[in-house]
Design an enzyme around this catalytic site. Structure first.
Site, PDB file in Angstrom:
ATOM      1  CG  ASP A  13      -2.100  -1.544   1.024  1.00  0.00           C
ATOM      2  OD1 ASP A  13      -2.161  -1.304   0.437  1.00  0.00           O
ATOM      3  OD2 ASP A  13      -2.398  -1.719   2.386  1.00  0.00           O
ATOM      4  CE  LYS A  16       2.778  -2.546  -4.816  1.00  0.00           C
ATOM      5  NZ  LYS A  16       2.278  -1.892  -3.188  1.00  0.00           N
ATOM      6  N   GLY A  40      -4.623  -4.209  -3.170  1.00  0.00           N
ATOM      7  CA  GLY A  40      -5.533  -3.327  -4.094  1.00  0.00           C
ATOM      8  C   GLY A  40      -4.799  -2.326  -4.319  1.00  0.00           C
ATOM      9  CG  HIS A  41      -1.900  -2.284  -6.880  1.00  0.00           C
ATOM     10  ND1 HIS A  41      -1.353  -2.364  -7.828  1.00  0.00           N
ATOM     11  CD2 HIS A  41      -1.997  -2.672  -5.518  1.00  0.00           C
ATOM     12  CE1 HIS A  41      -0.001  -3.768  -7.216  1.00  0.00           C
ATOM     13  NE2 HIS A  41      -0.504  -3.741  -5.747  1.00  0.00           N
ATOM     14  CB  THR A  42      -5.705   3.539  -5.145  1.00  0.00           C
ATOM     15  OG1 THR A  42      -5.959   2.934  -3.800  1.00  0.00           O
ATOM     16  CG2 THR A  42      -6.791   4.507  -5.679  1.00  0.00           C
ATOM     17  CD  GLN A 223       0.739  -9.418  -2.590  1.00  0.00           C
ATOM     18  OE1 GLN A 223       0.564 -10.064  -3.540  1.00  0.00           O
ATOM     19  NE2 GLN A 223      -0.689  -8.887  -3.066  1.00  0.00           N
ATOM     20  CB  THR A 299      -7.898  -5.347  -1.006  1.00  0.00           C
ATOM     21  OG1 THR A 299      -7.393  -5.729  -1.769  1.00  0.00           O
ATOM     22  CG2 THR A 299      -8.338  -7.287  -0.964  1.00  0.00           C
ATOM     23  NE  ARG A 302      -7.121  -7.440   6.874  1.00  0.00           N
ATOM     24  CZ  ARG A 302      -6.934  -7.743   6.670  1.00  0.00           C
ATOM     25  NH1 ARG A 302      -6.274  -8.889   7.428  1.00  0.00           N
ATOM     26  NH2 ARG A 302      -6.204  -7.846   4.835  1.00  0.00           N
ATOM     27  N   PRO A 303      -8.367  -1.159   8.583  1.00  0.00           N
ATOM     28  CG  PRO A 303      -8.887  -0.561  11.214  1.00  0.00           C
ATOM     29  CD  PRO A 303      -9.201  -1.416   9.272  1.00  0.00           C
ATOM     30  NE  ARG A 304      -3.947   0.481   3.311  1.00  0.00           N
ATOM     31  CZ  ARG A 304      -4.097   1.276   2.281  1.00  0.00           C
ATOM     32  NH1 ARG A 304      -3.371   2.997   2.513  1.00  0.00           N
ATOM     33  NH2 ARG A 304      -4.031   0.138   1.668  1.00  0.00           N
ATOM     34  CG  LEU A 331       7.343  14.318   1.734  1.00  0.00           C
ATOM     35  CD1 LEU A 331       8.008  13.343   3.028  1.00  0.00           C
ATOM     36  CD2 LEU A 331       8.121  15.560   0.248  1.00  0.00           C
ATOM     37  CB  THR A 418       2.889  16.160  -3.187  1.00  0.00           C
ATOM     38  OG1 THR A 418       2.717  16.380  -4.533  1.00  0.00           O
ATOM     39  CG2 THR A 418       4.351  16.743  -3.067  1.00  0.00           C
ATOM     40  N   GLY A 419       0.267  14.295  -2.764  1.00  0.00           N
ATOM     41  CA  GLY A 419      -1.187  13.619  -2.672  1.00  0.00           C
ATOM     42  C   GLY A 419      -1.560  12.856  -4.009  1.00  0.00           C
TER      43      GLY A 419
HETATM   44  P1  GDP Z   1      -0.940   0.285  -3.537  1.00  0.00           P
HETATM   45  O1  GDP Z   1      -1.076  -0.577  -3.097  1.00  0.00           O
HETATM   46  O2  GDP Z   1       0.705   0.083  -3.190  1.00  0.00           O
HETATM   47  O3  GDP Z   1      -1.269   0.618  -4.961  1.00  0.00           O
HETATM   48  O4  GDP Z   1      -1.660   1.336  -2.761  1.00  0.00           O
HETATM   49  P2  GDP Z   1      -2.857   1.832  -1.752  1.00  0.00           P
HETATM   50  O5  GDP Z   1      -3.719   2.444  -2.951  1.00  0.00           O
HETATM   51  O6  GDP Z   1      -3.894   0.407  -1.410  1.00  0.00           O
HETATM   52  O7  GDP Z   1      -2.588   3.088  -0.965  1.00  0.00           O
HETATM   53  C1  GDP Z   1      -2.204   3.969  -1.133  1.00  0.00           C
HETATM   54  C2  GDP Z   1      -3.270   5.568  -1.331  1.00  0.00           C
HETATM   55  O8  GDP Z   1      -2.449   6.469  -1.749  1.00  0.00           O
HETATM   56  C3  GDP Z   1      -4.686   5.305  -2.080  1.00  0.00           C
HETATM   57  O9  GDP Z   1      -5.163   5.788  -1.898  1.00  0.00           O
HETATM   58  C4  GDP Z   1      -3.877   6.497  -2.863  1.00  0.00           C
HETATM   59  O10 GDP Z   1      -5.012   7.121  -3.553  1.00  0.00           O
HETATM   60  C5  GDP Z   1      -3.170   7.205  -2.477  1.00  0.00           C
HETATM   61  N1  GDP Z   1      -1.728   7.859  -2.340  1.00  0.00           N
HETATM   62  C6  GDP Z   1      -0.959   7.605  -3.276  1.00  0.00           C
HETATM   63  N2  GDP Z   1       0.196   8.226  -3.239  1.00  0.00           N
HETATM   64  C7  GDP Z   1      -0.284   9.321  -2.547  1.00  0.00           C
HETATM   65  C8  GDP Z   1       0.551  10.552  -2.302  1.00  0.00           C
HETATM   66  O11 GDP Z   1       1.592  11.343  -2.157  1.00  0.00           O
HETATM   67  N3  GDP Z   1      -0.117  11.385  -1.513  1.00  0.00           N
HETATM   68  C9  GDP Z   1      -1.435  11.005  -0.662  1.00  0.00           C
HETATM   69  N4  GDP Z   1      -1.967  12.014   0.408  1.00  0.00           N
HETATM   70  N5  GDP Z   1      -1.938  10.030  -0.759  1.00  0.00           N
HETATM   71  C10 GDP Z   1      -1.093   9.061  -2.062  1.00  0.00           C
HETATM   72  P1  IMO Z   2      -0.524  -4.136  -1.553  1.00  0.00           P
HETATM   73  O1  IMO Z   2      -0.279  -4.343  -3.552  1.00  0.00           O
HETATM   74  C1  IMO Z   2      -1.552  -4.535   1.926  1.00  0.00           C
HETATM   75  C2  IMO Z   2      -0.950  -9.233   3.064  1.00  0.00           C
HETATM   76  C3  IMO Z   2      -2.417  -9.649   3.590  1.00  0.00           C
HETATM   77  C4  IMO Z   2      -1.962 -10.555   5.591  1.00  0.00           C
HETATM   78  C5  IMO Z   2      -0.764 -10.980   4.587  1.00  0.00           C
HETATM   79  C6  IMO Z   2      -0.608 -12.343   3.700  1.00  0.00           C
HETATM   80  O2  IMO Z   2      -2.138  -3.301  -2.032  1.00  0.00           O
HETATM   81  O3  IMO Z   2       0.019  -3.533  -1.470  1.00  0.00           O
HETATM   82  P2  IMO Z   2      -2.392 -13.099   2.033  1.00  0.00           P
HETATM   83  O4  IMO Z   2      -3.941 -12.903   1.320  1.00  0.00           O
HETATM   84  O5  IMO Z   2      -1.615 -12.348   0.476  1.00  0.00           O
HETATM   85  O6  IMO Z   2      -2.098 -14.456   1.609  1.00  0.00           O
HETATM   86  O7  IMO Z   2      -2.179 -12.372   3.098  1.00  0.00           O
HETATM   87  O8  IMO Z   2      -0.687 -10.291   3.171  1.00  0.00           O
HETATM   88  N1  IMO Z   2      -1.516  -8.482   1.907  1.00  0.00           N
HETATM   89  C7  IMO Z   2      -1.109  -7.140   1.886  1.00  0.00           C
HETATM   90  N2  IMO Z   2      -0.898  -6.395   2.908  1.00  0.00           N
HETATM   91  N3  IMO Z   2      -1.091  -4.352   0.871  1.00  0.00           N
HETATM   92  C8  IMO Z   2      -0.988  -5.617  -0.048  1.00  0.00           C
HETATM   93  O9  IMO Z   2      -1.808  -5.745  -1.340  1.00  0.00           O
HETATM   94  C9  IMO Z   2      -1.411  -6.671   0.809  1.00  0.00           C
HETATM   95  N4  IMO Z   2      -1.327  -8.125   0.044  1.00  0.00           N
HETATM   96  C10 IMO Z   2      -1.882  -9.043   1.212  1.00  0.00           C
HETATM   97  O10 IMO Z   2      -2.489  -8.058   4.847  1.00  0.00           O
HETATM   98  O11 IMO Z   2      -1.108 -10.260   6.097  1.00  0.00           O
HETATM   99 MG    MG Z   3      -2.988  -1.622  -1.772  1.00  0.00          MG
END
Ligand code: GDP
Ligand code: IMO
Ligand code: MG
Length: 433
Positions: A13, A16, A40-42, A223, A299, A302-304, A331, A418-419
């Site tokens: 998270d 990416k 879960g990629h946003t 991941q 995905t 859950r609270p991170r 940042l 930065t956002g």
């Molecule tokens: P990923 O799994 O690595 O693709 O990351 P996630 O999408 O699960 O979580 C990253 C969250 O941070 C998403 O809600 C993005 O929209 C947000 N995000 C990404 N880059 C930035 C940033 O530079 N600043 C802020 N405030 N939010 C960001």
């Molecule tokens: P992205 O790509 C954060 C964590 C789960 C659990 C462990 C194993 O969005 O960064 P699994 O279902 O893979 O067998 O769970 O890995 N986990 C993640 N945590 N971001 C993810 O993906 C994750 N994918 C799996 O929370 O601790």
């Molecule tokens: Mg994610």
């Protein structure tokens, strides 16, 4: 022929999805190489926010060919739902290519994921419950089902039967569940396979030909480094190799084709699920970071868990992945803090009462669990940085924080987030060449 790998440097998270979107919109192919719909990629484009689980983030860019590599575990039902969901929002998914060698997540893998977690009790991993672990276990146990198996009923029936023979015994005798029907499962998978067929291809061949023709490929990891089954905080990891080496095995492209390895890191750290996390903040500061950073899972919701930047983790990510560049995200979230602690090393209390300082990641997890952070503190900033587009225009304390992270991580920072939006970015080095 740029072959660019992009991986998470922490526990996932990191942002990416946004980084892939920024770099990926300038490349020809974006290939996912590991994991499945546990990711879960946003990606945020103007007012639209897309949460991608299985599809590569490149799907949003019309000139990119998105690829799901052989290292990914594909839940056919989820794949088709995700395609339909995006198409209903006007995103064309017809370019998608899915490796015929990728393993599939069958309904019984999801069942097994949930019952094994329950069975582990307090030792549970906190998985996403998507069937990831059981699908990879079948792959390694050589009873997995690959995408190309979905196109031949007899063959598929035989494979499902082989896979379910032992699982049904376990489900009934150990977990007190009903057995899973081989015929019903085969027919379900066959029907899903038929709908997936237009996307299925020999993706290793396509990607290698593309690279040989001078086209560019971005390899997108799900991941992150600390969740890697070999290099992460085992057993609190996922079941694949999200580190850079996984990009080669997970797509069938050799390491000689890789020209750059990018690690994505938050300016602080988050973790979802169980497992040790030395810089975790269990007080109101952790709550503050969660609120400021909107740190809730894409995905599972859950609270991170939140904590300060851990330079031991980042140095380790630089080493394990051979990082050439870091994308530092979020940042902006730290704006308003008077002081920002950075973990520079760990202090581990040994069983005999003595202490050891770790500047590098301990492999022994009992040392990692016992690690307490050694902090260094940097002054913070209060200015809004979300509209800043050049490094020089950042407040001096903010620049110093970034430079210190860079120094401690032993890798240059090339892009700063930065956002959440596409234009919330400061580019220090061009990552597409
Ligand atoms: P990923 O799994 O690595 O693709 O990351 P996630 O999408 O699960 O979580 C990253 C969250 O941070 C998403 O809600 C993005 O929209 C947000 N995000 C990404 N880059 C930035 C940033 O530079 N600043 C802020 N405030 N939010 C960001
Ligand atoms: P992205 O790509 C954060 C964590 C789960 C659990 C462990 C194993 O969005 O960064 P699994 O279902 O893979 O067998 O769970 O890995 N986990 C993640 N945590 N971001 C993810 O993906 C994750 N994918 C799996 O929370 O601790
Ligand atoms: Mg994610």
């Amino acid at each position: 022929m740029p072959g660019i790998i992009l991986v998470g440097a922490q526990w996932g998270d990191e942002g990416k999805g946004k980084a892939t979107d920024l770099i990926g919109s300038k490349v020809d192919y974006v290939a996912r190489f590991n994991g499945g719909n546990n990711a879960g990629h946003t990606v945020v484009v103007d007012d639209e926010s897309y949460a991608l689980h299985l599809l590569p983030s490149g799907i949003i860019s019309p000139n990119v060919t998105p690829v799901i590599g052989n290292g990914v575990v594909v839940d056919p039902e989820v794949l088709l739902q995700e395609i339909e969901g995006l198409q209903s929002r006007g995103v064309d998914c017809s370019r998608l290519l899915v490796s015929e060698a990728a393993h599939i997540i069958a309904p019984y893998h999801r069942v097994l994921d949930k019952v094994t977690e329950r069975f582990l009790g307090k030792r549970k991993i906190g998985t996403t419950g998507r069937g990831i672990g059981p699908a990879y276990a079948d792959k390694v146990n050589r009873v997995g089902i690959r995408v190309h198996d979905l196109f031949n009923r007899d063959h598929l029936h035989d494979k499902v039967e082989a896979s379910l023979r032992q699982k049904n015994q376990m489900l009934v005798k150990l977990y007190n569940r009903r057995p899973i029907d081989v015929d019903v499962t085969t027919d379900e998978l066959l029907a899903l396979g038929e709908r997936m067929r237009p996307y299925v291809a020999n993706t290793s061949l396509i990607l290698n030909n593309a690279l040989d023709e001078g086209k560019s490929v971005l390899f997108e990891g799900g991941q992150a480094t600390m969740l890697d089954v070999d290099h992460g905080t085992y057993p609190f990891v996922t079941s694949s190799n999200p580190t850079a080496g996984g990009a080669c095995t997970g797509t069938g492209v050799g390491p000689t084709k890789i020209t750059r390895v990018i690690g994505v890191s938050k300016a602080y750290v988050t973790r979802v699920g169980e497992g040790a996390f030395p810089t975790e903040l269990l007080d109101e500061q952790g709550e503050w970071l969660r609120k400021q950073g909107h740190e809730f899972g894409v995905t599972t919701g859950r609270p991170r868990r939140c904590g300060w930047f851990d330079a031991v983790v980042n140095r380790y990510a630089t080493r394990i992945n051979g990082l050439t560049d870091i994308v530092l995200t979020k940042l902006d979230v730290l704006t308003g803090l008077k002081e920002i602690p950075i973990c520079v090393a760990y202090d581990v209390r040994n069983s005999d009462g003595t202490h050891t300082r770790y500047d590098d990641m301990p492999v022994d997890q009992s040392a990692f669990v016992a690690a307490t952070p050694i902090y260094e503190t940097m002054p913070g900033w209060t200015e809004d940085i979300s509209k800043v587009h050049s490094f020089e225009d950042l407040p001096a304390t903010c620049r110093n924080y970034v430079r210190r992270l860079e120094e401690l991580s032993r890798c240059r920072i090339s892009l700063i987030g930065t956002g959440p939006q596409r234009d919330h970015v400061i580019v220090l080095h061009d990552l597409t060449v």
